[in-house]
Structure formats: structure tokens, C-alpha cells
Write a protein that holds these residues in place. Structure first.
Motif, PDB file in Angstrom:
ATOM      1  N   TYR B  93       0.826  -1.201   0.000  1.00 41.32           N
ATOM      2  CA  TYR B  93       0.000   0.000   0.000  1.00 41.32           C
ATOM      3  C   TYR B  93       0.860   1.250   0.000  1.00 41.32           C
ATOM      4  O   TYR B  93       2.003   1.239   0.446  1.00 41.32           O
ATOM      5  N   ARG B  94       0.289   2.307  -0.511  1.00 45.76           N
ATOM      6  CA  ARG B  94       0.956   3.608  -0.456  1.00 45.76           C
ATOM      7  C   ARG B  94       0.132   4.484   0.455  1.00 45.76           C
ATOM      8  O   ARG B  94      -1.078   4.612   0.285  1.00 45.76           O
ATOM      9  N   PHE B  95       0.777   5.043   1.452  1.00 48.67           N
ATOM     10  CA  PHE B  95       0.053   5.895   2.390  1.00 48.67           C
ATOM     11  C   PHE B  95       1.037   6.909   2.952  1.00 48.67           C
ATOM     12  O   PHE B  95       2.253   6.680   2.943  1.00 48.67           O
ATOM     13  N   PRO B  96       0.531   8.026   3.425  1.00 45.08           N
ATOM     14  CA  PRO B  96       1.437   9.031   3.974  1.00 45.08           C
ATOM     15  C   PRO B  96       2.136   8.489   5.220  1.00 45.08           C
ATOM     16  O   PRO B  96       1.536   7.757   6.009  1.00 45.08           O
ATOM     17  N   GLY B  97       3.397   8.814   5.370  1.00 50.33           N
ATOM     18  CA  GLY B  97       4.149   8.356   6.536  1.00 50.33           C
ATOM     19  C   GLY B  97       4.726   6.973   6.379  1.00 50.33           C
ATOM     20  O   GLY B  97       5.294   6.423   7.321  1.00 50.33           O
ATOM     21  N   LYS B  98       4.595   6.402   5.180  1.00 48.90           N
ATOM     22  CA  LYS B  98       5.086   5.049   4.958  1.00 48.90           C
ATOM     23  C   LYS B  98       6.590   4.938   5.195  1.00 48.90           C
ATOM     24  O   LYS B  98       7.071   4.000   5.811  1.00 48.90           O
ATOM     25  N   ARG B  99       7.329   5.963   4.712  1.00 50.44           N
ATOM     26  CA  ARG B  99       8.783   5.909   4.867  1.00 50.44           C
ATOM     27  C   ARG B  99       9.188   5.975   6.337  1.00 50.44           C
ATOM     28  O   ARG B  99      10.178   5.367   6.743  1.00 50.44           O
ATOM     29  N   ILE B 100       8.415   6.729   7.103  1.00 49.93           N
ATOM     30  CA  ILE B 100       8.750   6.853   8.525  1.00 49.93           C
ATOM     31  C   ILE B 100       8.543   5.515   9.223  1.00 49.93           C
ATOM     32  O   ILE B 100       9.394   5.043   9.981  1.00 49.93           O
ATOM     33  N   ILE B 101       7.417   4.865   8.912  1.00 51.80           N
ATOM     34  CA  ILE B 101       7.158   3.550   9.504  1.00 51.80           C
ATOM     35  C   ILE B 101       8.231   2.564   9.068  1.00 51.80           C
ATOM     36  O   ILE B 101       8.727   1.754   9.863  1.00 51.80           O
ATOM     37  N   ASP B 102       8.617   2.678   7.799  1.00 51.83           N
ATOM     38  CA  ASP B 102       9.661   1.810   7.275  1.00 51.83           C
ATOM     39  C   ASP B 102      10.949   1.987   8.085  1.00 51.83           C
ATOM     40  O   ASP B 102      11.645   1.019   8.392  1.00 51.83           O
ATOM     41  N   PHE B 104      11.118   3.087  11.206  1.00 52.64           N
ATOM     42  CA  PHE B 104      10.892   2.605  12.567  1.00 52.64           C
ATOM     43  C   PHE B 104      11.254   1.127  12.722  1.00 52.64           C
ATOM     44  O   PHE B 104      11.714   0.701  13.777  1.00 52.64           O
ATOM     45  N   VAL B 105      11.011   0.381  11.647  1.00 49.95           N
ATOM     46  CA  VAL B 105      11.241  -1.061  11.707  1.00 49.95           C
ATOM     47  C   VAL B 105      12.690  -1.371  12.091  1.00 49.95           C
ATOM     48  O   VAL B 105      12.962  -2.335  12.799  1.00 49.95           O
TER      49      VAL B 105
END
Lengths: 358, 282
Positions: B93-102, B104-105
Motif C-alpha cells: 500500500y501507499r500511504f502518507p508516513g510510509k517511509r517513517i514507519i519503514d 521505525f522497523v
């Protein structure tokens, strides 16, 4: 099952993939969607399958046997879809691949194990691959994989068979064999089939009807004979085989191409408009210069005689290339040499005059 | 060089440098991995069998083994499920903040484990933000085996996500379309088409998370409470033996741990080899 496509438009951002396309496909026919890449043929096929949506205009419809299926998803449309790169399930055997569509049916309508076994056996016989049902796709050749993909699509007894460049990933020899086999298969099972191709030879050889597409529009629909011998426009003629194109003008109600003057096709034509003369290489004749034939003066630059016909390349005085094909017999009677100055004249040609100047 | 007969090791490969890379790999593995590990066994071998036997059959040690393996398996299993969900979300999925969550991992990779341990303890303690609810529900989340499993889950998550991401990206969308056109619903498509394709990557992620959890020390000791017979993990017991100058006892436990992990990892690898048997290039 017949298919009707009504006023379908599809845009991807600013790119118009399909521009109000309408098409009727009669029941039981094998139809080719032919066009260059980017012409919208694959998009149209995917929309028919339900793998892709279309722009929601009020008069846009997809009808299967008169029933609007636009709201049905791909699984409910009962279409068999064959992908260019096979899209086989890599971790399943040939048997499991073919049986997949039967095994995922809801419990009530699922065939029994022995029925599935029987049906897969029939299909393996149909695709002439008995005895390989326990192999994995990685162990098969490209042609075998594509046949397995076809059997998998046929297993669900589709009302419509859709094939997206089915032979595109295969080498020339396999391709030729497989397309003839597809034609024979269709004569046997008569399921309405649509296949996408960019190979004009493939379309003309296999299909009952050819749909020529360009830039999101349908240019012509007709039998292979019709589209080849009576092309609706210059694009169709050019796309269905090699063509020599000469540009000229309308002068005094006639189409003039240098020394050649023709009666224009019927219809309103205005002096000064661009006229285009299209001649297939085998419809051009070469005459010695100064023996009274009217034609375009040219010089032979290359002769290639290996192959079924002798291919001769010439350059006109304005340095445009002209291609001529002669039979070996004719070439033996009257040989030519590179560098010779000659006159080329069309035996048969088509003239297209632009409706308005740009 | 023989022209026929048994395959020869001297057969020429198109790629140069086989000898060099093999030599380097062996040297490197020896210096960094094999020699230190064999020293462990040599040291253990200096002890009497009696001493080794007594050390390993100590109920406190046995308990530590049970907790370490059990909590590590549980943590890796939890990570396999939720890591799959995270990887799926990040790839599909594409959603705002995806890179930040990525980003965080990767945090559990980067944080010093002691920092993670203290942070986890603060949050999951009896008075912590989450801990107070868990305690109220009768699940003490610190000073318990649940706490150990929590810490091990935290440090293992990136392994599953990072091994699954490329596998999910590699999935051919046409294969799913094919399944849909054959009438398969979303669940059948996932179970029979997608899952088998990502299973090897999932197993690899599980193995890595499990191996990492077995060896984890820093974050666990803060949250576990280290109660004898209850929440002691094997690495902690080893450290305790060292502090009591019982070097042979420590190495005996370490060697046993090594053998156990090796056997477990070998078993998982065997499983992976078995499931990957049929995968080959398209």
C-alpha cells in the motif's frame, strides 16, 4: 458468447489509453486485437476481462450476451485469461495448476476428486502434454508452459477466452507452431476468443476477424482479407506489412507524385492537399530507364536474393528509400545490378488524401 | 586435468577467483567464528564429565534453557505473524508516513539493547503506560516469562520484516490476477498462491529472529527480573557462572547452548530446503 464493448474510455493520468472505443465480437469467433505498443489493445482486453476498470461515463458498457457485466469482478465473469508470461503457479505441478480453478470453487459447486482428475486428463490430452502432469513449470519449455496456461484457463469452462500476447515470449519457430495449434484448437472448441498481438502476420493467419488499433482508437475491423486488401487508411495499410510511402499533392483534381499522376479516390478533395501513395514492395516494378515507362527515377543500392523473394533497395533522386520485391523467376529473366539507374512504377497502389491541410 | 571420469576439483570455472575467495572465506570464518567457538569446546573439555553433568543437570540451568528456547520460539512465532503484516502493509500500500514507519522497523537493530530493555521495562512495568493494563488483566508483563518474550519480540521484528519485503516485492501481480480470473477469492489466493511463494522468506525471517532471540542478553535482563528458577535466561546464567569464577561451568553451558542452537537452526534450514525444493527460475 458474444461480447459488446460500448463507448469505453480509459485514461491513466493524462494518457488516454482508450478513447470511446466500441466493438462487437460475435459468438464463437476468434478475434485479434492488432496494433503497435501503446495502442490500447492490452488495456481493452483487460477491461473485457474485468482486470481493469474503465472511466465511469454513463453510456460505457461491457455486455456479455447482452448482459451488462461492468460491475462483475473478474472471477464472476467466467473468462479464461492467458498471460504473455504464462503466470503459472511456480510451486504447483502442472496437474495442480490446471486443477486450480476447479479446486477453489465454493464447496457446493466443487467437482469431486475423480471428476477433477478426469477433467485435467482431458485438458492434458487437448494440449498434447499427457504424462507431464507431475512436473513443475520450471521444468517445462516456454511453449509447454503457455499450453499449460491455456489448459488452466480452459479448465473453468470459460465463456470467453482472452489471450494477452500469448506467443510474445516464445521464439519464432515455437511461435509459428503454437499459433497454428491455437487456430485448430479454436476450430475444435469454438469458444469466443480474443487475442492481443503486435505481429500482423500472426493476426492475419490466426484470426477470423482483425481489429486494428492505434492510439486508443479502432482504425478498422474486418476479416484478414478485408484489412489487408482494402485498408481503411494509411495507418492500417502501413501496419499490415511493409509499404513504400510517397508524398505528393493534389493538383488540378489529380494526385501528383513526381512523374506519376493518378485519379484520386472518390470524395471531396481540394487542390494543394497532401496526397500519400502507398505501394507494397511486391506491387512495384523495375524498368530500364528510357524504355518509355513512366515512373520514379531511382538507383539500386542493395540486392538481397537469399530468401523466398529477391529484395531490392533503391534510392530516389531525393534520396528516399524504396523497397521492391521480385520473384526469383522474374529476377533471373531480367537481372539487375547495384548502381544501375532505373524507373520504378507501381502495378497496384492506394492513394490516401488528407481531408484538410494542417 | 582429466578429460573424462570423476568430476575434478580443478575443473576450470568461467568466473575467476574461486581459489582466492574460498581461501579468504575459510580464513575469515576460522579467525572470527570457528577458532573462538572451538576454544569454547576445548575449555569445556578440560572439565571432568562429572562437573559438566552436574552443571547441566542443575534445575536452575535447565529452567533457564527451557525459558530461553520457549520464549525465543514464541517471540519468533509472534514476529512471523506480525512481521508479515507489517511487511505486507509496507510493500502493498501507499500511504502518507510510509517511509517513517519503514524507518521505525530498523530501530530495534540500531538501539543499544540496554536502552531497549530499560524503555520496555518503563512502559510495561506495573505502573507503566501499557503495563498497568496488562497487570490489571492478570498478566504481569515484567519480572515474568511474558516480559522475556516481549523483549525478544521487540528485538526480532526487523529480521522478519526485512527478509519478507523483497519476497513480497518480487511477487508477480499477474499470478494473482490469474488466480482471480480462475475464480479464487482473496483468501484462497493468499493461502494457495501468495503464501507458498513467500514461505521460504518467512522461514528465513523466523530463523533469524529466533537465533537472535536465543543470544539476546541486554534488553532481557532489565525486564525479566532475573528470578532464579523463574525468569533467568541462559546468557544470564552464563554471566553468573563467570562472576563466580566457574569458567568451566560457564563454558559447559555455553557449549550446550551452541549445540542446541545449531541443531535447531539446522532443523529449520532443513525445513526451508525442503519447501524451497521446487522453486526455480521462471
Amino acid at each position: 458468447m458474444s461480447i459488446q464493448v460500448r463507448n469505453i474510455t480509459k485514461t491513466f493520468g493524462n494518457f488516454v489509453a482508450l478513447d470511446r472505443v466500441s466493438l462487437d465480437i460475435p459468438d464463437g469467433e476468434l478475434v485479434a486485437l492488432l496494433g503497435p505498443s501503446g495502442s490500447g489493445k492490452t488495456t481493452l482486453l483487460r477491461i473485457i476481462a474485468g482486470l481493469e476498470g474503465f472511466d465511469p461515463y454513463e453510456d460505457s458498457e461491457i455486455l456479455f450476451d447482452g448482459q451488462n457485466v461492468a460491475r462483475q469482478n473478474v472471477g464472476r465473469r467466467k473468462v479464461g485469461f492467458v498471460f504473455q508470461h504464462y503466470a503459472l503457479f511456480r510451486h504447483m505441478t502442472v496437474f495442480e495448476n490446471i486443477a486450480f480453478g476447479l479446486r477453489v470453487r465454493p464447496r457446493g459447486s466443487r467437482p469431486t476428486r475423480s471428476q477433477i482428475r478426469e477433467r485435467v486428463g482431458e485438458l492434458l490430452e487437448l494440449i498434447q502434454l499427457e504424462g507431464i502432469e507431475n512436473r513443475y513449470p520450471a521444468q517445462l519449455s516456454g511453449g509447454q508452459r503457455q499450453r499449460v496456461a491455456l489448459a488452466r484457463a480452459l479448465a473453468i469452462q470459460p465463456q470467453v477466452l482472452l489471450l494477452d500476447e500469448p506467443f510474445g515470449a516464445l521464439d519464432a519457430k515455437v511461435r509459428l507452431g503454437l499459433r497454428r495449434w491455437l487456430r485448430r484448437l479454436h476450430d475444435e472448441i469454438h469458444v469466443t476468443s480474443v487475442f492481443v498481438t503486435h505481429d500482423q502476420e500472426e493476426a492475419l493467419e490466426v484470426a477470423d476477424r482483425v481489429v486494428v488499433m492505434n492510439q486508443g482508437r479502432i482504425e478498422q475491423v474486418g476479416t484478414p482479407d478485408e484489412v489487408f486488401h482494402q485498408p481503411a487508411n494509411a495507418f492500417v495499410m502501413d501496419f499490415l506489412g511493409n509499404v513504400n510511402l510517397f508524398r505528393g499533392r493534389m493538383e488540378a483534381g489529380r494526385a501528383v507524385f513526381g512523374a506519376l499522376v493518378f485519379e484520386p479516390p472518390p470524395g471531396a478533395v481540394i487542390d494543394g492537399n497532401t496526397a500519400r501513395l502507398l505501394v507494397r514492395p511486391h506491387d512495384l516494378e523495375i524498368h530500364a530507364r528510357g524504355d518509355g515507362h513512366v515512373g520514379l527515377e531511382a538507383r539500386i543500392t542493395r540486392i538481397q536474393s537469399a530468401g523466398p523473394v529477391v529484395k531490392i533497395e533503391l534510392a530516389t533522386d531525393s534520396n528516399e528509400s524504396v523497397f521492391v520485391e521480385l520473384s526469383h523467376e522474374r529476377f533471373r529473366q531480367r537481372p539487375h545490378a547495384v548502381g544501375e539507374s532505373v524507373v520504378v512504377a507501381p502495378r497496384d497502389s492506394r492513394i490516401f488524401v488528407e481531408e484538410y491541410t494542417i | 586435468m582429466t578429460l573424462s571420469g570423476a568430476p575434478s576439483l580443478k575443473r576450470r570455472s568461467v568466473l575467476p577467483g574461486f581459489g582466492l575467495t574460498l581461501g579468504y572465506a575459510v580464513l575469515y570464518l576460522s579467525l572470527i567464528v570457528l577458532i573462538p567457538l572451538s576454544a569454547l569446546f576445548f575449555k569445556t573439555a578440560t572439565a571432568s564429565w562429572d562437573h559438566i553433568g552436574r552443571t547441566l543437570s542443575d534445575p536452575r540451568v535447565l529452567n533457564a534453557f527451557r525459558l530461553s528456547v520457549g520464549a525465543s520460539l514464541a517471540a519468533a512465532a509472534v514476529n512471523a505473524v506480525f512481521g508479515l503484516a507489517v511487511a505486507w502493509m509496507l510493500v502493498r500500500y501507499r500511504f502518507p508516513g510510509k517511509r517513517i514507519i519503514d524507518a521505525f522497523v530498523d530501530l530495534p537493530f540500531a538501539l543499544p539493547t540496554a536502552v531497549s530493555g530499560i524503555a520496555l521495562t518503563a512502559v510495561y512495568d506495573q505502573n507503566g503506560w501499557i503495563g498497568r493494563w496488562l497487570y490489571a488483566a492478570g498478566m504481569p508483563s515484567t519480572n515474568s516469562s511474558l516480559g522475556v518474550a516481549l523483549a525478544l519480540t521487540f528485538i526480532g521484528l526487523p529480521f522478519v520484516v526485512r527478509t519478507l519485503q523483497p519476497a513480497l516485492e518480487d511477487l508477480d501481480p499477474e499470478v494473482e490476477e490469474a488466480a482471480a480470473s480462475l475464480g479464487a477469492g482473496r483468501l484462497s489466493t493468499f493461502l494457495y498462491v501468495i503464501f507458498p511463494a513467500i514461505r521460504p522468506a518467512l522461514l528465513t525471517g523466523f530463523t533469524l529472529a529466533f537465533a537472535r532471540a536465543l543470544g539476546e542478553y541486554g534488553s532481557v535482563i532489565f525486564i525479566a527480573g532475573n528470578m532464579p528458577m523463574k525468569t533467568e535466561i541462559v546468557p544470564l546464567v552464563i554471566v553468573m557462572k563467570l562472576e563466580q569464577y566457574d569458567y568451566t561451568g560457564a563454558t559447559a553451558i555455553a557449549a550446550a547452548m551452541l549445540v542446541l542452537s545449531f541443531v535447531l537452526l539446522l532443523a529449520i534450514n532443513g525445513l526451508q530446503w525442503w519447501t524451497a525444493r521446487h522453486r526455480a527460475a521462471r
